[in-house]
Every structure is written in structure tokens, then in C-alpha cells.
Design a protein around this motif. Structure first.
Motif, PDB file in Angstrom:
ATOM      1  N   GLN A  48      -5.877  12.523   0.856  1.00 13.80           N
ATOM      2  CA  GLN A  48      -4.961  11.412   0.669  1.00 13.80           C
ATOM      3  C   GLN A  48      -5.471  10.425  -0.377  1.00 13.80           C
ATOM      4  O   GLN A  48      -6.644  10.069  -0.388  1.00 13.80           O
TER       5      GLN A  48
ATOM      6  N   THR B 259      -3.427   0.320  -3.256  1.00 20.77           N
ATOM      7  CA  THR B 259      -2.995  -0.995  -2.811  1.00 20.77           C
ATOM      8  C   THR B 259      -2.826  -1.862  -4.045  1.00 20.77           C
ATOM      9  O   THR B 259      -3.797  -2.099  -4.773  1.00 20.77           O
TER      10      THR B 259
ATOM     11  N   ILE C 274      -4.811   6.588  -1.561  1.00 14.40           N
ATOM     12  CA  ILE C 274      -4.243   5.336  -1.069  1.00 14.40           C
ATOM     13  C   ILE C 274      -4.372   4.301  -2.180  1.00 14.40           C
ATOM     14  O   ILE C 274      -5.475   4.046  -2.673  1.00 14.40           O
TER      15      ILE C 274
ATOM     16  N   THR D 170       0.767   5.729  -0.287  1.00 14.22           N
ATOM     17  CA  THR D 170      -0.077   6.898  -0.078  1.00 14.22           C
ATOM     18  C   THR D 170       0.546   8.149  -0.688  1.00 14.22           C
ATOM     19  O   THR D 170       1.762   8.264  -0.802  1.00 14.22           O
TER      20      THR D 170
ATOM     21  N   THR E 267       0.845  -1.193   0.000  1.00  9.85           N
ATOM     22  CA  THR E 267       0.000   0.000   0.000  1.00  9.85           C
ATOM     23  C   THR E 267       0.880   1.242   0.000  1.00  9.85           C
ATOM     24  O   THR E 267       1.846   1.328   0.745  1.00  9.85           O
TER      25      THR E 267
END
Length: 98
Positions: A54, A58, A56, A7, A5
Motif C-alpha cells: 500500500q 497525505t 499512503i 491510498t 489521506t
């Protein structure tokens, strides 16, 4: 499967999520809205989530050898979209077994 992951802190997180998804929709299966997205990359699925500040991402890959390629695909495209922010790479966490 291996998962990692990353960010990016940005007020444009939702915009970047949508740009990534629209771009990849020309090449592969994509499902998204303003706050979440799924991209079916050849290296493995990518899940995206956007909050107010943010993005994110993955990425999932079959093994540790493929994971850097999966990360690079996302970083490379985000670098184009977020160049005004001086973006180079997501802040990637250590890989974990999925």
C-alpha cells in the motif's frame, strides 16, 4: 490547514513512492527513502508512506479550495507511473482540519 489521506493498494508501493519523490526533487525540496517521503509542494506538504502492498499519501493544503489541486497533482503523476495497473486516482478520505 486541511489534510486528506489517499491510498493505493499495489505491490509496487515503494517503487511509486520513490518515483514520485525523484520526479518532484527536480522542482522542490524532497526527502525520501524506500518507505517514506516528504515533498514540499506549493499547495502544501505531502507525506508518503509505503508498506508491502500500500502507498499512503497525505496532502495538506491551506483551505478546502486548494485541497483538490493538491490531490490532483499526486493523482496525475501517479497515473503516469502506475498506468500498467489501470490507476486513475487514490482512494481519498474526507478532509480533516490539520
Amino acid at each position: 490547514m486541511i489534510r486528506s489521506t489517499g491510498t493505493l493498494t499495489s505491490a509496487r508501493a515503494s517503487q511509486y513512492l520513490q518515483q514520485l519523490c525523484k520526479h518532484f526533487a527536480h522542482k522542490t525540496e524532497v526527502v525520501f527513502d524506500a518507505h517514506q517521503g516528504q515533498i514540499a509542494l506549493r499547495t502544501g506538504p505531502v507525506s508518503l508512506a509505503a508498506t508491502a502492498d500500500q502507498l499512503i499519501a497525505t496532502v495538506t493544503a491551506p483551505d478546502l479550495e486548494t485541497l483538490p489541486q493538491a490531490r490532483h497533482v499526486i493523482d496525475k503523476h501517479l497515473a503516469i507511473f502506475a498506468h500498467r495497473e489501470g490507476f486513475e486516482t487514490l482512494d481519498w478520505q474526507a478532509p480533516v482540519q490539520a
